[in-house]
Design a protein around this motif. Structure first.
Motif, PDB file in Angstrom:
ATOM      1  N   THR A 369       0.829  -1.203   0.000  1.00  0.00           N
ATOM      2  CA  THR A 369       0.000   0.000   0.000  1.00  0.00           C
ATOM      3  C   THR A 369       0.861   1.249   0.000  1.00  0.00           C
ATOM      4  O   THR A 369       0.567   2.219  -0.716  1.00  0.00           O
ATOM      5  CB  THR A 369      -0.935  -0.013   1.224  1.00  0.00           C
ATOM      6  N   LEU A 370       1.926   1.250   0.783  1.00  0.00           N
ATOM      7  CA  LEU A 370       2.846   2.396   0.765  1.00  0.00           C
ATOM      8  C   LEU A 370       3.449   2.582  -0.621  1.00  0.00           C
ATOM      9  O   LEU A 370       3.597   3.708  -1.105  1.00  0.00           O
ATOM     10  CB  LEU A 370       3.945   2.194   1.808  1.00  0.00           C
ATOM     11  N   ASN A 371       3.833   1.478  -1.259  1.00  0.00           N
ATOM     12  CA  ASN A 371       4.365   1.561  -2.627  1.00  0.00           C
ATOM     13  C   ASN A 371       3.362   2.228  -3.564  1.00  0.00           C
ATOM     14  O   ASN A 371       3.703   3.143  -4.328  1.00  0.00           O
ATOM     15  CB  ASN A 371       4.695   0.162  -3.132  1.00  0.00           C
ATOM     16  N   ASP A 372       2.122   1.774  -3.501  1.00  0.00           N
ATOM     17  CA  ASP A 372       1.107   2.319  -4.393  1.00  0.00           C
ATOM     18  C   ASP A 372       0.892   3.812  -4.134  1.00  0.00           C
ATOM     19  O   ASP A 372       0.774   4.609  -5.079  1.00  0.00           O
ATOM     20  CB  ASP A 372      -0.210   1.565  -4.205  1.00  0.00           C
ATOM     21  N   LEU A 373       0.846   4.186  -2.858  1.00  0.00           N
ATOM     22  CA  LEU A 373       0.608   5.596  -2.514  1.00  0.00           C
ATOM     23  C   LEU A 373       1.797   6.464  -2.929  1.00  0.00           C
ATOM     24  O   LEU A 373       1.615   7.599  -3.401  1.00  0.00           O
ATOM     25  CB  LEU A 373       0.344   5.723  -1.018  1.00  0.00           C
ATOM     26  N   TYR A 374       2.999   5.960  -2.747  1.00  0.00           N
ATOM     27  CA  TYR A 374       4.188   6.717  -3.156  1.00  0.00           C
ATOM     28  C   TYR A 374       4.165   6.995  -4.659  1.00  0.00           C
ATOM     29  O   TYR A 374       4.408   8.125  -5.097  1.00  0.00           O
ATOM     30  CB  TYR A 374       5.446   5.940  -2.768  1.00  0.00           C
ATOM     31  N   LEU A 375       3.877   5.970  -5.449  1.00  0.00           N
ATOM     32  CA  LEU A 375       3.876   6.151  -6.902  1.00  0.00           C
ATOM     33  C   LEU A 375       2.730   7.046  -7.358  1.00  0.00           C
ATOM     34  O   LEU A 375       2.899   7.873  -8.271  1.00  0.00           O
ATOM     35  CB  LEU A 375       3.806   4.796  -7.598  1.00  0.00           C
ATOM     36  N   GLU A 400      12.494   2.998   0.726  1.00  0.00           N
ATOM     37  CA  GLU A 400      11.229   2.683   1.387  1.00  0.00           C
ATOM     38  C   GLU A 400      10.667   1.433   0.713  1.00  0.00           C
ATOM     39  O   GLU A 400      11.241   0.951  -0.267  1.00  0.00           O
ATOM     40  CB  GLU A 400      10.257   3.863   1.257  1.00  0.00           C
ATOM     41  N   PRO A 401       9.560   0.888   1.209  1.00  0.00           N
ATOM     42  CA  PRO A 401       8.996  -0.307   0.541  1.00  0.00           C
ATOM     43  C   PRO A 401       8.436   0.046  -0.832  1.00  0.00           C
ATOM     44  O   PRO A 401       7.255   0.373  -0.983  1.00  0.00           O
ATOM     45  CB  PRO A 401       7.908  -0.779   1.508  1.00  0.00           C
ATOM     46  N   ILE A 402       9.307  -0.009  -1.836  1.00  0.00           N
ATOM     47  CA  ILE A 402       8.966   0.421  -3.185  1.00  0.00           C
ATOM     48  C   ILE A 402       9.346  -0.687  -4.159  1.00  0.00           C
ATOM     49  O   ILE A 402      10.440  -1.256  -4.085  1.00  0.00           O
ATOM     50  CB  ILE A 402       9.715   1.722  -3.541  1.00  0.00           C
ATOM     51  N   ASP A 403       8.452  -0.991  -5.062  1.00  0.00           N
ATOM     52  CA  ASP A 403       8.735  -1.891  -6.178  1.00  0.00           C
ATOM     53  C   ASP A 403       9.633  -1.106  -7.135  1.00  0.00           C
ATOM     54  O   ASP A 403       9.174  -0.296  -7.930  1.00  0.00           O
ATOM     55  CB  ASP A 403       7.419  -2.291  -6.851  1.00  0.00           C
ATOM     56  N   ILE A 404      10.954  -1.334  -7.038  1.00  0.00           N
ATOM     57  CA  ILE A 404      11.865  -0.464  -7.772  1.00  0.00           C
ATOM     58  C   ILE A 404      11.790  -0.687  -9.278  1.00  0.00           C
ATOM     59  O   ILE A 404      12.126   0.209 -10.055  1.00  0.00           O
ATOM     60  CB  ILE A 404      13.319  -0.582  -7.262  1.00  0.00           C
TER      61      ILE A 404
END
Length: 983
Positions: A369-375, A400-404
């Motif tokens: 969810t953090l990944n989605d919100l960041y993007l 951060e927890p990001i799908d790089i």
């Protein structure tokens, strides 16, 4: 020799041409034409304490050195005294005038200028309300152990206090404030240990009870269901109050006044506030000039400091996206901020048994969810803002927890750094994501040498490190960095720039990273290395990347659990990482059994002992396999989803059904271990595009307008002397990226689809090879040392005289005789002149250098440290000798042996042009002649040895370096003979 010298504008076309190059050494490399694909600098400014004339001069120096451009970075972490932010701060009128001056001059010189998103990093806004919705937030906690009934206030966290600093006439005033906690929820969990005060506290997650609805006016009344000890966990949202002085948060000064606070990177208001602030800094003239220089807005490392990353409204977003309520699991997220700025939060609780899987799955859902919100809320609006200014958006989306892989596709130019991506897997994931989105550039914040090497990195050191980054997937270097000339003055005027801080301002002091620019003796040879980087990057940015296979990986942030078996790379296979996010991109399609045929054109997907997988990803892979994509499954296939879901058992069952459909496809193969994959690929008819006889060789493959270009790299400290087999055509060409010469190779073996060429690479060196279609008469093998084209004719070359045979491509065997050759010549005595760089002395600025001249006669090769008069010298040494060659001299190779520094060679008063800095053997065949010749070798050193003396507190502990022409130096004759037209 059949060769051309190519400008960067011609590289994309001529290097790929299959026509035989004309015989013409021609002029040198056209540096201005090569700049478009060149390397850049992070330009360190000490705030706005900069002189506009000096800025103009530095732009001119960078342009003359052949670099592409700069990124203006407000960085002065080495400054230990306050600098007046109202006078010299980021965004002040003085700063704006300086930026406009730079932009105007850069436009005149054809340089690109990028600007950072605010001062320093992370992204922050001056005066931002820590408690407001746009500021960075964390989820924190309070706890209380209870064994009976509880009645009282919800457990609250320890206060987060921070210093709120302002400046008046350079005097800093500090007020201590406290970040306000806002209630999120409260849960109860059973304690599983005798001492329920020690962290991490072991809890029974299955006993969880959500008590949030029982809270009234901040108070809770609750009685545990049994006599065990229970833990009440209060969860609270609050501002982190982080400043933009990461990573350590210890800046002695205000970068801006009022002080800036980091924005929320997961909520929409953070990006909105950031872009509004940045837009307000730019004058109409700055906007116009930024469009003209054609650069990017750059967002540096995230380096966010918090307990659990959070944003207002996260609970609602989580429920909408994940399908269940997070509040019963809030204890899973309870964590303390890690005092190590490079490590993640420290969990407050531990779990065991079945709870480990439950907690891990919940955390995965939170991270996703953090990944989605960041993007969605940070990256996308910043990119739109950059585009509105006519700029690109370059960013470092990790930490951060990001799908790089997905993030790399989402920005215009993805960037990592040598410290932030220390292993090749991160580069593979970012490059694959960037390629799948159709982006051309993968940028690299290059910090040569790492910690403790400032002023001690030779250009050979830098080139070796850069080559390794190229092989991993990067294709644009942004060197960190180019420092402004002088130190800033202190707010009280007591500290000013002076000669004792020679050789000038440095953003980070004596620790890291290397300082480039005219203060360095090696800068006198800057065009040699800048040309090399520009040519390499032109090859690595041409067309689209082609990668043999894709390995699936679902890490959020840096790649973990990546590929480990070396056999895949040793067999020549290149691989990238695809992720759940990158598999959802529009480019994901199959044609002719290839995934993303427009690039990176993967030949297969590998699932490597993958225990879990999102359902949508499994369904996507199954559809791709039905379309003919080869899939290799190593070990057991996925059996569960990575997250928790409203009904985990049902979700896992759906996942297993989708995996069953995948495994049923005829294009899917299963193997036991990673070591079995090269054989499985070969059995599927999927050889690597490039394979070498040496397991140390790594490759990058590009296709531009139907032509194949390869960069081969020696990933070892030993020389490579073997062969490489390349697909895509039957005729090979080699580009010398140091001098721009394109050579049609004369010795190779070819089939209709592949060509095998000799491959010789110095340690950590690289070469560019291109493959064309139309074959030509050539040598397949020879008893001579080499075969070459000279003025359109095939010749054999050898270092001893004799009769040599050559097997030709049409099957004939031809012979030629090379006459007897002179003996090798040892060059043991030289005249040495040294330009010794020293501080200019009292009354002079820190960047002023005094040049002390030394002249030494009859010097043998060896380190300067062994010569008393120059044992501590740093600078430029020119070695000169005279030699007489016999009348039967035909050509020779100069072997310099060991060289301590960058080097150039001059023969009979003529500079021969840039030479390979990683190979000290230089072909002088075109420059020497029978009779008397004068040979000069110029060596440019680092500054370390001099700094060991002038700034001993910082540099004396580091060992002295060996400078100069160390040798042994020899001239090795060779002879050539033309092959006859008929045998």
């Amino acid at each position: 020799m059949n060769r051309r010298r190519l400008g960067l504008a011609a590289l994309a076309g001529l290097v790929l041409s299959s026509a035989a190059p004309a015989a013409a050494p021609a002029h040198g490399f056209d540096v201005p034409a090569s700049r478009a694909s060149g390397a850049m600098f992070r330009w360190w400014w000490p705030g706005a304490d900069v002189d506009e004339g000096e800025l103009t001069s530095e732009i001119d120096q960078i342009a003359a050195a052949g670099y592409k451009g700069v990124e203006i970075a407000d960085v002065m972490d080495s400054v230990t005294y306050p600098v007046d932010p109202d006078k010299y701060g980021y965004g002040t009128p003085r700063w704006n005038r300086a930026v406009e001056t730079v932009l105007r001059r850069a436009a005149q010189r054809g340089l690109q200028v990028d600007v950072t998103l605010g001062a320093h990093w992370p992204a922050a806004v001056p005066g931002l309300d820590v408690n407001g919705p746009a500021a960075s937030k964390e989820l924190t906690y309070g706890l209380q152990v209870v064994t009976g009934g509880f009645s009282g206030a919800v457990p609250a966290p320890a206060p987060r206090t921070y210093e709120d600093r302002t400046s008046t006439a350079g005097v800093i005033t500090t007020v201590t404030k406290t970040s306000r906690p806002d209630f999120v929820g409260v849960t109860a969990v059973r304690c599983l240990q005798d001492d329920c005060s020690a962290k991490p506290l072991q809890i029974d997650l299955a006993s969880r009870v959500d008590l949030t609805s029982r809270v009234h006016d901040g108070r809770l009344d609750w009685t545990p269901p049994d006599a065990h000890a229970w833990v009440l966990v209060g969860s609270w949202e609050r501002g982190t109050a982080q400043r933009n002085d990461a990573p350590f948060g210890t800046s002695a000064m205000l970068i801006t006044d009022p002080e800036a606070r980091v924005v929320d990177h997961f909520g929409a208001q953070g990006a909105q506030t950031m872009t509004a602030y940045f837009a307000g800094l730019l004058s109409p003239e700055s906007r116009r000039l930024l469009r003209e220089t054609g650069g990017s807005i750059f967002e540096d490392s995230l380096e966010l400091k918090h307990a659990q990353a959070w944003t207002p409204g996260f609970l609602q977003e989580f429920a909408r996206r994940r399908g269940y309520d997070l509040r019963p699991f809030l204890a899973v997220l309870a964590a303390d901020e890690n005092p190590n700025p490079f490590a993640g939060p420290i969990p407050a609780f531990g779990v065991a048994g079945a709870d480990v899987a439950v907690a891990g799955r919940v955390r995965r859902d939170v991270d996703q969810t953090l990944n989605d919100l960041y993007l969605e809320n940070h990256v996308a609006p910043l990119q739109r803002f950059a585009h509105s200014l006519g700029l690109g958006y370059r960013a470092q989306p990790y930490g951060e927890p990001i799908d790089i892989g997905q993030a790399a596709a989402s920005v215009d130019t993805v960037e990592c750094e040598t410290l932030g991506c220390p292993n090749d897997d991160d580069w593979r994931a970012m490059a694959a994501g960037s390629d799948l989105a159709g982006h051309r550039v993968v940028s690299d914040e290059m910090l040569p040498g790492g910690f403790g090497t400032v002023y001690g990195n030779t250009q050979q050191d830098v080139a070796r490190e850069v080559n390794g980054e190229y092989a991993a997937g990067a294709n644009q270097m942004v060197f960190h960095g180019f420092p402004y000339a002088t130190w800033p003055e202190s707010a009280d005027g007591a500290t000013t720039d002076d000669w004792t801080r020679w050789p000038g301002f440095h953003a980070f002091g004596a620790g890291i990273p290397e300082a480039f620019g005219p203060r360095q003796p090696t800068w006198t040879m800057a065009t040699d290395t800048s040309g090399y980087y520009a040519r390499m990057q032109a090859a690595l940015q041409a067309g689209t990347r082609r990668t043999d296979v894709a390995v699936y990986n679902q890490s959020l942030d840096h790649v973990t659990g990546g590929w480990t078996d070396p056999a895949l790379a040793a067999a020549g296979y290149t691989y990238g990482y695809i992720t759940p996010g990158s598999l959802a991109l529009p480019s994901i399609r199959v044609s002719g059994g290839r995934l993303a045929p427009d690039g990176p054109d993967f030949g297969a997907v590998i699932l490597d002992n993958q225990a879990s997988m999102p359902l949508a990803t499994a369904q996507k892979l199954s559809a791709l396999a039905r379309a003919g994509l080869p899939v290799i499954v190593v070990g057991d296939p996925p059996s569960s989803i990575p997250g928790y879901a409203a009904d985990p058992a049902a979700a896992d069952a759906q996942l297993r059904a989708a995996i069953g459909q995948l495994l049923a496809q005829p294009s899917v193969r299963r193997v036991t271990a990673e070591a079995d994959v090269p054989g499985a690929l070969a059995a599927a008819g999927l050889p690597p595009a490039a394979a070498s006889s040496s397991a140390a060789v790594r490759s990058q493959h590009r296709v531009d307008r139907g032509r194949d270009v390869y960069v081969l790299y020696n990933d070892s400290s030993a020389p490579v002397d073997g062969t490489a087999t390349l697909s895509g055509g039957s005729r090979p060409f080699a580009l010398n990226a140091w001098d721009g010469e394109l050579t049609a190779l004369a010795r190779y073996a070819s089939t209709r689809k592949t060509v095998t060429v000799p491959l010789t690479l110095a340690p950590h060196a690289a070469i560019v090879l291109a493959v064309g279609d139309d074959d030509a008469a050539h040598v397949v093998s020879t008893t001579a040392d080499d075969a070459r084209y000279e003025q359109g004719k095939l010749v054999l070359r050898a270092t001893t005289g004799g009769r040599y045979r050559a097997r030709m491509s049409d099957g004939r065997v031809l012979s030629a005789t090379i006459p007897a050759l002179p003996d090798p010549i040892g060059l043991s005595r030289w005249q040495l002149s040294v330009d010794d760089y020293q501080p200019a002395g009292p009354g002079q600025p820190s960047n002023a250098t005094k040049h002390v001249q030394w002249h030494l006669n009859d010097v043998a090769p060896g380190p300067w440290s062994a010569i008393a008069s120059i044992s501590d010298a740093s600078g430029i040494g020119t070695y000169t000798t005279t030699l007489k060659l016999p009348s039967r001299w035909r050509g020779g190779t100069l072997d310099l042996g060991q060289v301590g520094g960058s080097f150039r060679v001059t023969v009979n008063g003529r500079w021969i042009g840039p030479v390979d800095q990683l190979d000290t053997r230089i072909d002088l065949g075109r420059y020497l002649h029978p009779g008397t010749n004068t040979l000069a070798v110029t060596v440019a050193t680092t500054l370390l040895n001099r700094l060991r003396v002038t700034r001993p507190a910082e540099f004396a502990a580091r060992p002295k370096q060996d400078y100069g022409l160390i040798g042994p130096v020899r001239l090795l004759p060779y002879g050539e003979a033309k092959l006859p037209a008929r045998g």
